[in-house]
Scaffold this motif. Sequence first.
Motif, mmCIF file in Angstrom:
data_model
loop_
_atom_site.group_PDB
_atom_site.id
_atom_site.type_symbol
_atom_site.label_atom_id
_atom_site.label_comp_id
_atom_site.label_asym_id
_atom_site.label_seq_id
_atom_site.Cartn_x
_atom_site.Cartn_y
_atom_site.Cartn_z
ATOM 1 N N SER A 110 0.815 -1.211 0.000
ATOM 2 C CA SER A 110 0.000 0.000 0.000
ATOM 3 C C SER A 110 0.853 1.267 0.000
ATOM 4 O O SER A 110 0.322 2.366 -0.123
ATOM 5 N N LYS A 111 2.178 1.133 0.112
ATOM 6 C CA LYS A 111 3.031 2.324 0.094
ATOM 7 C C LYS A 111 2.951 3.058 -1.241
ATOM 8 O O LYS A 111 3.334 4.214 -1.342
ATOM 9 N N PHE A 112 2.427 2.403 -2.276
ATOM 10 C CA PHE A 112 2.320 3.058 -3.576
ATOM 11 C C PHE A 112 1.058 3.915 -3.689
ATOM 12 O O PHE A 112 0.935 4.708 -4.613
ATOM 13 N N ILE A 113 0.125 3.763 -2.770
ATOM 14 C CA ILE A 113 -1.080 4.597 -2.807
ATOM 15 C C ILE A 113 -0.677 6.041 -2.500
ATOM 16 O O ILE A 113 0.059 6.309 -1.560
ATOM 17 N N GLY A 114 -1.135 6.934 -3.359
ATOM 18 C CA GLY A 114 -0.764 8.340 -3.241
ATOM 19 C C GLY A 114 0.479 8.702 -4.009
ATOM 20 O O GLY A 114 0.904 9.859 -4.022
ATOM 21 N N LYS A 115 1.099 7.726 -4.675
ATOM 22 C CA LYS A 115 2.329 7.958 -5.452
ATOM 23 C C LYS A 115 2.007 8.014 -6.948
ATOM 24 O O LYS A 115 1.017 7.465 -7.416
ATOM 25 N N ASP A 116 2.878 8.661 -7.692
ATOM 26 C CA ASP A 116 2.731 8.711 -9.149
ATOM 27 C C ASP A 116 3.105 7.367 -9.754
ATOM 28 O O ASP A 116 4.072 6.726 -9.325
ATOM 29 N N CYS A 117 2.318 6.965 -10.744
ATOM 30 C CA CYS A 117 2.529 5.688 -11.434
ATOM 31 C C CYS A 117 2.200 5.852 -12.907
ATOM 32 O O CYS A 117 1.568 6.822 -13.313
ATOM 33 N N TYR A 118 2.633 4.878 -13.686
ATOM 34 C CA TYR A 118 2.239 4.761 -15.090
ATOM 35 C C TYR A 118 1.089 3.757 -15.148
ATOM 36 O O TYR A 118 1.191 2.673 -14.587
ATOM 37 N N PHE A 119 0.011 4.111 -15.856
ATOM 38 C CA PHE A 119 -1.169 3.261 -15.944
ATOM 39 C C PHE A 119 -1.508 2.937 -17.385
ATOM 40 O O PHE A 119 -1.286 3.742 -18.284
ATOM 41 N N SER A 120 -2.084 1.746 -17.580
ATOM 42 C CA SER A 120 -2.600 1.349 -18.888
ATOM 43 C C SER A 120 -3.544 0.166 -18.711
ATOM 44 O O SER A 120 -3.496 -0.538 -17.706
ATOM 45 N N ASP A 121 -4.384 -0.038 -19.707
ATOM 46 C CA ASP A 121 -5.249 -1.225 -19.730
ATOM 47 C C ASP A 121 -4.587 -2.361 -20.499
ATOM 48 O O ASP A 121 -5.095 -3.477 -20.513
ATOM 49 N N TYR A 122 -3.439 -2.073 -21.142
ATOM 50 C CA TYR A 122 -2.777 -3.071 -21.991
ATOM 51 C C TYR A 122 -1.320 -3.252 -21.566
ATOM 52 O O TYR A 122 -0.547 -2.290 -21.525
ATOM 53 N N ALA A 123 -0.928 -4.478 -21.300
ATOM 54 C CA ALA A 123 0.447 -4.772 -20.877
ATOM 55 C C ALA A 123 1.456 -4.350 -21.941
ATOM 56 O O ALA A 123 2.557 -3.896 -21.629
ATOM 57 N N GLY A 124 1.092 -4.473 -23.207
ATOM 58 C CA GLY A 124 1.994 -4.118 -24.300
ATOM 59 C C GLY A 124 2.401 -2.657 -24.320
ATOM 60 O O GLY A 124 3.430 -2.298 -24.885
ATOM 61 N N ASP A 125 1.604 -1.799 -23.689
ATOM 62 C CA ASP A 125 1.940 -0.371 -23.658
ATOM 63 C C ASP A 125 3.223 -0.094 -22.880
ATOM 64 O O ASP A 125 3.853 0.947 -23.054
ATOM 65 N N TYR A 126 3.635 -1.027 -22.031
ATOM 66 C CA TYR A 126 4.833 -0.814 -21.220
ATOM 67 C C TYR A 126 6.127 -1.071 -21.992
ATOM 68 O O TYR A 126 7.211 -0.919 -21.449
#
Length: 175
Positions: free
Chosen positions: A23-39
């Motif tokens: 839960s330490k990542f809650i409130g932190k900036d992240c990269y998001f996507s609905d597709y694994a290939g986007d990474y």
Amino acid sequence: MIELDKRIISGKKPLTAFDEIDSKFIGKDCYFSDYAGDYGDLSNCQKGCLLSIDGKIGFNATKNNSYATFNYCLPCEWVEEPEKKYRPFSIEDWKFKHSVGDTILYRYKGTYCDDYREVEVMYLGYVKPLDGVTDEAGKGELVLGNESLDLQNLFNNYEIWVDGGWKPFGIEVEE
């Protein structure tokens, strides 16, 4: 298997809502996507703040005051930003950013008696190389205060105060 963006730290991968997540990542900036290939290229992902994790539906995030749910999340702290590269100014580069009469704050990269010495002077002009070329990096001199300093020497030995921080005395190279 998906080839990940080279900036992602070795051994790290996008998380799914089914992964056991700290839960330490809650409130932190992240990269998001609905597709694994986007990474494979992080520019395909959306950057935002992780609000909550729902093991059934995914990651709840905010971006630009709107909310969304995503299938994948990669904490920004798992991404290494490439080091910016610089080259010496050319006279043309310098003239594009500075006008005669501007005040320039710069310092020697080393220390003097274990302390940095900053110099704030007025830019008074430039000296062209003998061949008259003004667009070649590191060629020519700037007149800063009562000194004429070679552009290559400034790049090698000095830093300039720009945008609230010390930067190499040169121009960023776009790759």
